[in-house]
Write a protein that holds these residues in place. Structure first.
Motif, PDB file in Angstrom:
ATOM      1  N   THR A   3       0.848  -1.182   0.000  1.00  0.00           N
ATOM      2  CA  THR A   3       0.000   0.000   0.000  1.00  0.00           C
ATOM      3  C   THR A   3       0.883   1.231   0.000  1.00  0.00           C
ATOM      4  O   THR A   3       1.744   1.379   0.851  1.00  0.00           O
ATOM      5  CB  THR A   3      -0.929   0.019   1.223  1.00  0.00           C
ATOM      6  OG1 THR A   3      -1.725  -1.167   1.199  1.00  0.00           O
ATOM      7  CG2 THR A   3      -1.827   1.231   1.210  1.00  0.00           C
ATOM      8  N   ILE A   4       0.668   2.095  -0.998  1.00  0.00           N
ATOM      9  CA  ILE A   4       1.390   3.361  -1.088  1.00  0.00           C
ATOM     10  C   ILE A   4       0.338   4.444  -1.251  1.00  0.00           C
ATOM     11  O   ILE A   4      -0.302   4.544  -2.290  1.00  0.00           O
ATOM     12  CB  ILE A   4       2.362   3.391  -2.284  1.00  0.00           C
ATOM     13  CG1 ILE A   4       3.333   2.220  -2.222  1.00  0.00           C
ATOM     14  CG2 ILE A   4       3.105   4.711  -2.328  1.00  0.00           C
ATOM     15  CD1 ILE A   4       4.241   2.102  -3.417  1.00  0.00           C
ATOM     16  N   GLY A   5       0.153   5.237  -0.217  1.00  0.00           N
ATOM     17  CA  GLY A   5      -0.827   6.317  -0.292  1.00  0.00           C
ATOM     18  C   GLY A   5      -2.222   5.775  -0.536  1.00  0.00           C
ATOM     19  O   GLY A   5      -2.724   4.961   0.223  1.00  0.00           O
ATOM     20  N   ASN A   6      -2.826   6.181  -1.646  1.00  0.00           N
ATOM     21  CA  ASN A   6      -4.205   5.821  -1.964  1.00  0.00           C
ATOM     22  C   ASN A   6      -4.327   4.596  -2.853  1.00  0.00           C
ATOM     23  O   ASN A   6      -5.394   4.331  -3.368  1.00  0.00           O
ATOM     24  CB  ASN A   6      -4.893   6.990  -2.669  1.00  0.00           C
ATOM     25  CG  ASN A   6      -4.954   8.200  -1.790  1.00  0.00           C
ATOM     26  OD1 ASN A   6      -5.086   8.084  -0.586  1.00  0.00           O
ATOM     27  ND2 ASN A   6      -4.839   9.376  -2.382  1.00  0.00           N
ATOM     28  N   GLU A   8      -3.319   0.379  -3.540  1.00  0.00           N
ATOM     29  CA  GLU A   8      -2.739  -0.903  -3.164  1.00  0.00           C
ATOM     30  C   GLU A   8      -2.161  -1.519  -4.432  1.00  0.00           C
ATOM     31  O   GLU A   8      -2.860  -1.643  -5.430  1.00  0.00           O
ATOM     32  CB  GLU A   8      -3.814  -1.842  -2.617  1.00  0.00           C
ATOM     33  CG  GLU A   8      -4.423  -1.417  -1.317  1.00  0.00           C
ATOM     34  CD  GLU A   8      -5.537  -2.368  -0.903  1.00  0.00           C
ATOM     35  OE1 GLU A   8      -5.346  -3.097   0.078  1.00  0.00           O
ATOM     36  OE2 GLU A   8      -6.567  -2.375  -1.600  1.00  0.00           O
ATOM     37  N   ILE A  98       3.235   9.686  -8.073  1.00  0.00           N
ATOM     38  CA  ILE A  98       3.535   9.943  -6.675  1.00  0.00           C
ATOM     39  C   ILE A  98       3.711  11.449  -6.538  1.00  0.00           C
ATOM     40  O   ILE A  98       4.570  12.050  -7.187  1.00  0.00           O
ATOM     41  CB  ILE A  98       4.797   9.191  -6.232  1.00  0.00           C
ATOM     42  CG1 ILE A  98       4.593   7.678  -6.410  1.00  0.00           C
ATOM     43  CG2 ILE A  98       5.138   9.530  -4.784  1.00  0.00           C
ATOM     44  CD1 ILE A  98       5.835   6.853  -6.184  1.00  0.00           C
ATOM     45  N   GLN A 100       4.006  14.404  -3.566  1.00  0.00           N
ATOM     46  CA  GLN A 100       4.222  14.666  -2.138  1.00  0.00           C
ATOM     47  C   GLN A 100       4.186  13.360  -1.341  1.00  0.00           C
ATOM     48  O   GLN A 100       3.537  13.270  -0.307  1.00  0.00           O
ATOM     49  CB  GLN A 100       3.186  15.658  -1.594  1.00  0.00           C
ATOM     50  CG  GLN A 100       2.954  16.886  -2.425  1.00  0.00           C
ATOM     51  CD  GLN A 100       4.096  17.913  -2.369  1.00  0.00           C
ATOM     52  OE1 GLN A 100       5.004  17.806  -1.571  1.00  0.00           O
ATOM     53  NE2 GLN A 100       4.032  18.893  -3.247  1.00  0.00           N
ATOM     54  N   ASP A 101       4.820  12.309  -1.853  1.00  0.00           N
ATOM     55  CA  ASP A 101       4.941  10.999  -1.200  1.00  0.00           C
ATOM     56  C   ASP A 101       3.638  10.208  -1.112  1.00  0.00           C
ATOM     57  O   ASP A 101       3.529   9.279  -0.317  1.00  0.00           O
ATOM     58  CB  ASP A 101       5.541  11.127   0.212  1.00  0.00           C
ATOM     59  CG  ASP A 101       6.985  11.594   0.170  1.00  0.00           C
ATOM     60  OD1 ASP A 101       7.702  11.193  -0.766  1.00  0.00           O
ATOM     61  OD2 ASP A 101       7.390  12.352   1.076  1.00  0.00           O
ATOM     62  N   GLU A 102       2.627  10.554  -1.888  1.00  0.00           N
ATOM     63  CA  GLU A 102       1.383   9.780  -1.930  1.00  0.00           C
ATOM     64  C   GLU A 102       1.083   9.375  -3.364  1.00  0.00           C
ATOM     65  O   GLU A 102       1.335  10.124  -4.306  1.00  0.00           O
ATOM     66  CB  GLU A 102       0.204  10.600  -1.400  1.00  0.00           C
ATOM     67  CG  GLU A 102       0.169  10.740   0.092  1.00  0.00           C
ATOM     68  CD  GLU A 102      -1.161  11.288   0.552  1.00  0.00           C
ATOM     69  OE1 GLU A 102      -2.163  10.548   0.467  1.00  0.00           O
ATOM     70  OE2 GLU A 102      -1.185  12.457   0.966  1.00  0.00           O
ATOM     71  N   PHE A 103       0.511   8.190  -3.524  1.00  0.00           N
ATOM     72  CA  PHE A 103       0.127   7.680  -4.831  1.00  0.00           C
ATOM     73  C   PHE A 103      -1.237   8.240  -5.212  1.00  0.00           C
ATOM     74  O   PHE A 103      -2.158   8.248  -4.401  1.00  0.00           O
ATOM     75  CB  PHE A 103      -0.004   6.158  -4.770  1.00  0.00           C
ATOM     76  CG  PHE A 103       0.836   5.440  -5.773  1.00  0.00           C
ATOM     77  CD1 PHE A 103       1.837   4.585  -5.366  1.00  0.00           C
ATOM     78  CD2 PHE A 103       0.621   5.597  -7.128  1.00  0.00           C
ATOM     79  CE1 PHE A 103       2.605   3.896  -6.271  1.00  0.00           C
ATOM     80  CE2 PHE A 103       1.383   4.915  -8.042  1.00  0.00           C
ATOM     81  CZ  PHE A 103       2.380   4.061  -7.616  1.00  0.00           C
ATOM     82  N   PHE A 104      -1.390   8.656  -6.467  1.00  0.00           N
ATOM     83  CA  PHE A 104      -2.666   9.125  -6.988  1.00  0.00           C
ATOM     84  C   PHE A 104      -2.862   8.581  -8.401  1.00  0.00           C
ATOM     85  O   PHE A 104      -1.899   8.389  -9.137  1.00  0.00           O
ATOM     86  CB  PHE A 104      -2.719  10.661  -7.057  1.00  0.00           C
ATOM     87  CG  PHE A 104      -2.741  11.324  -5.718  1.00  0.00           C
ATOM     88  CD1 PHE A 104      -3.945  11.548  -5.065  1.00  0.00           C
ATOM     89  CD2 PHE A 104      -1.564  11.718  -5.106  1.00  0.00           C
ATOM     90  CE1 PHE A 104      -3.971  12.160  -3.827  1.00  0.00           C
ATOM     91  CE2 PHE A 104      -1.574  12.333  -3.873  1.00  0.00           C
ATOM     92  CZ  PHE A 104      -2.782  12.556  -3.228  1.00  0.00           C
TER      93      PHE A 104
END
Length: 157
Positions: A3-6, A8, A98, A100-104
């Motif tokens: 899981t990375i940010g939003n 899986e 990615i 700001q360190d979150e996946f979108f």
């Protein structure tokens, strides 16, 4: 699973063929027609479903989407997607990025100068309740891959 940010992410466990028999009739989603089409769009025989979906198993990753920022284009929370790394994103593609360190997962919206150099980049949501991302030199941003397919489970078995 990772899981990375939003998002899986999963590894493909197998690249063995997944052979399915195609439905022999075109499936209409609107209008009325008295007789089925004589020219069927499916090839004779079988379809290797995995080969249809995955062009390069080493660079393709299944992922599960969370959130409803893409609901206006029919992508909902808990939908699945296939993301392929190493291919160039085109305007309007869905991309995994990615930020700001979150996946979108967002729609890729570049704008170019007259000399074809990049003028600006926007990663667009498809829900008025969510802001778009305007990518600039200060943005922590990495284009991870291009979404090639999305799937929804209509009925849990």
């Amino acid at each position: 699973m990772k899981t990375i940010g939003n998002l899986e992410l999963f590894n493909l466990e197998s690249i063995e063929p997944l052979i399915l028999q195609p439905f022999r009739e075109t499936l209409k989603a609107g209008g009325y027609q008295a007789f089925p089409s004589a020219a069927l769009d499916f090839p004779d025989g079988e379809i290797d479903f995995l080969k249809l979906l995955v062009k390069d198993p080493d660079t393709t990753f299944p992922g599960r989407i969370s959130g409803d920022s893409l609901k206006d284009i029919g992508i909902l929370s808990e939908d699945w997607c296939l993301i392929q790394k190493g291919i160039e994103a085109r305007p309007n593609d869905l991309v995994a990025a990615i930020i700001q360190d979150e996946f979108f997962i967002k729609r890729y919206k570049p704008r170019y100068k007259e000399d074809n150099s990049l003028k600006e980049l926007k990663l667009q949501s498809a829900n008025v309740e969510y802001s778009d991302f305007d990518i600039n030199d200060e943005t922590e941003f990495f284009l991870w891959g291009v979404v090639t397919w999305t799937f929804r489970n209509w009925r849990k078995l």
